[in-house]
Design an enzyme around this catalytic site. Structure first.
Site, mmCIF file in Angstrom:
data_model
loop_
_atom_site.group_PDB
_atom_site.id
_atom_site.type_symbol
_atom_site.label_atom_id
_atom_site.label_comp_id
_atom_site.label_asym_id
_atom_site.label_seq_id
_atom_site.Cartn_x
_atom_site.Cartn_y
_atom_site.Cartn_z
ATOM 1 N N SER A 199 0.943 -1.120 0.043
ATOM 2 C CA SER A 199 0.037 0.105 -0.204
ATOM 3 C C SER A 199 0.842 1.303 -0.094
ATOM 4 O O SER A 199 1.697 1.224 -0.838
ATOM 5 C CB SER A 199 -0.967 -0.121 1.164
ATOM 6 O OG SER A 199 -1.669 0.897 1.470
ATOM 7 N N TYR A 213 -5.298 8.269 -6.063
ATOM 8 C CA TYR A 213 -4.300 7.316 -5.551
ATOM 9 C C TYR A 213 -4.803 6.886 -4.240
ATOM 10 O O TYR A 213 -4.845 5.579 -4.030
ATOM 11 C CB TYR A 213 -2.956 8.093 -5.558
ATOM 12 C CG TYR A 213 -1.724 7.327 -4.972
ATOM 13 C CD1 TYR A 213 -1.309 6.048 -5.730
ATOM 14 C CD2 TYR A 213 -1.132 7.225 -3.924
ATOM 15 C CE1 TYR A 213 -0.443 5.324 -5.310
ATOM 16 C CE2 TYR A 213 -0.187 6.652 -3.683
ATOM 17 C CZ TYR A 213 0.262 5.642 -4.303
ATOM 18 O OH TYR A 213 1.450 4.942 -3.733
ATOM 19 N N LYS A 217 -5.235 2.671 -2.746
ATOM 20 C CA LYS A 217 -4.411 2.059 -1.487
ATOM 21 C C LYS A 217 -5.183 1.773 -0.326
ATOM 22 O O LYS A 217 -4.540 0.776 0.520
ATOM 23 C CB LYS A 217 -3.135 3.248 -1.148
ATOM 24 C CG LYS A 217 -2.266 3.110 -2.628
ATOM 25 C CD LYS A 217 -1.467 1.759 -2.783
ATOM 26 C CE LYS A 217 -0.550 1.780 -3.755
ATOM 27 N NZ LYS A 217 0.180 0.517 -4.184
#
Ligand SMILES: NC(=O)C1=CN([C@@H]2O[C@H](COP(=O)(O)OP(=O)(O)OC[C@H]3O[C@@H](n4cnc5c(N)ncnc54)[C@H](OP(=O)(O)O)[C@@H]3O)[C@@H](O)[C@H]2O)C=CC1
Ligand SMILES: CCCCCCCCCCCCCCCC(=O)[C@@H](N)CO
Length: 359
Positions: A199, A213, A217
């Site tokens: 991650s 983004y 993650k």
């Protein structure tokens, strides 16, 4: 009997008969302390039962997606140095061959093999399943899967192209689901294995510029927690790694278009070297730790965001209990400073815009 003796025995009589209860709070404190000490000792006695047995990398088959560059390549090297057989997975064949050569330099015996497989981990599950099957036929069942293929885009929410949101979910999230799905059945049958998800610190906090983004993650954490609960009885352990900015080709690419705010905020955590990050991640995966963090900020972030994630050692649990309040206090200061960075940048932009208009 002298009068002095009479006096002191009168005092002791008085203390014992009338005021012994003054000592009660101290006695209770002592009992509580003794209970806490006994409880902690008991926890430590049973800790071998909850801590997984370390995985032996020597002779193990490790598949690394995103293994042709940056953090993934360094993870492959780290495992190879410990005697593992490696499958590198990525799209670009030339980069794969180049990485294979680099990894092979670190052989510790002449049986070790590095296999390269070119596939897009995010587009078609049956393709991913196929290549994993090929890899297992050549190098045996997968002992450790490292999901490191990923990419990042930063920019203001309204400036990021709409299809990028989907793209990042596909590569960073589905690109980790597919390879995991392809290895899990065999791992369950063999009742052993490790699955790692790479991650990011941006998968623990949402930051300016990472609206596309960060969610991809964060998603990995949800996947990892759910999966870990399912597969722990099969002796398979999941690790989620949360690296800070790391000096890789991926970061260089991201920096080309990174907003000033994102740069300034990320600087808080500094930039790490990929080989250092890889060492830590591999150590944690071998030990079967659920959480893997890098540096003091990473440590604080992980303790702070532990939520309902599993613990893999008593020490880790106790540290979380003790530090939570303190770290939240520190975090509030960080958040305040991030907000002021964002505000300052906005004001500066507006001023320079106004100046430009006047010219
Ligand atoms: N560098 C950093 O600052 C940080 C990175 N991370 C995460 O770590 C991981 C690695 O990052 P980093 O080393 O910087 O990245 P790089 O860009 O240097 O490497 C990315 C790797 O993933 C592969 N890859 C990308 N997309 C796909 C795909 N669709 N299918 C198969 N392979 C793919 C690339 O090969 P190819 O393009 O040939 O397919 C390459 O091998 C990423 O998940 C990233 O989000 C987390 C925190 C910080
Ligand atoms: C107690 C609280 C402590 C808080 C510390 C907060 C530190 C925040 C820094 C966040 C850095 C984000 C890096 C993202 C890296 C990444 O994933 C991309 N570079 C990928 O390319």
């Amino acid at each position: 009997m002298s009068s002095e003796e009479g006096f002191s025995s009168a005092i002791t009589d008085w203390l014992f008969i009338n005021s012994w209860w003054l000592l009660l709070p101290f006695i209770m404190l002592l009992v509580v302390a003794a209970f806490i000490v006994a409880f902690v000792l008991l926890l430590y006695m049973i800790s071998p039962l909850i801590s997984p047995k370390p995985l032996k990398l020597n002779g193990a088959h490790v598949v690394v997606t995103g293994g042709s560059s940056g953090i993934g390549k360094c993870i492959a090297i780290e495992c190879y140095k410990q005697g593992a057989f490696i499958t590198l997975v990525a799209r670009d064949e030339e980069k794969l061959l180049q990485a294979k050569k680099e990894v092979e330099k670190f052989a510790i015996n002449d049986k070790q093999v590095v296999l390269c497989i070119s596939v897009d981990v995010s587009s078609d599950y049956s393709q991913v399943e196929n290549v994993i099957k090929q890899a297992q036929e050549k190098l045996g069942p997968v002992d450790m899967l490292v999901n490191c293929a990923g990419t990042s885009i930063s920019g203001k929410f309204e400036e990021v192209e709409v299809d990028r949101f989907k793209k990042l979910m596909e590569v960073n999230y589905l690109g980790s689901v597919y390879p995991t799905r392809a290895v899990i059945t065999t791992m369950k049958e063999r009742r052993m294995g490790r699955i790692m998800f790479v991650s990011s610190q941006a998968g623990q906090i949402g930051l300016f510029g990472y609206t596309a983004y960060s969610p991809s993650k964060f998603a990995l954490r949800g996947l990892a927690e759910s999966l870990q609960m399912e597969i722990k009885p099969y002796n398979i352990y999941v690790t989620v790694a949360y690296p800070p900015d790391t000096d890789t080709p991926g970061l260089a690419e991201e920096n080309k278009t990174k907003p000033l705010e994102t740069k300034l905020i990320s600087e808080t955590s500094g930039v790490c070297q990929p080989d250092q990050v890889a060492k830590i991640i591999v150590r944690d995966a071998v030990q079967g730790n659920f959480n893997s963090s890098v540096g003091p900020d990473g440590y604080m972030l992980s303790a702070l965001t532990c939520g309902m994630s599993p613990v893999t050692s008593i020490t880790e649990g106790l540290q979380q209990i003790v530090t939570m309040g303190l770290f939240r206090t520190i975090a509030l200061f960080y958040l305040g400073s991030f907000d002021s960075i964002v505000r300052r940048c906005m004001i500066q932009r507006e001023q320079s815009k106004a100046a430009n208009k006047r010219e």
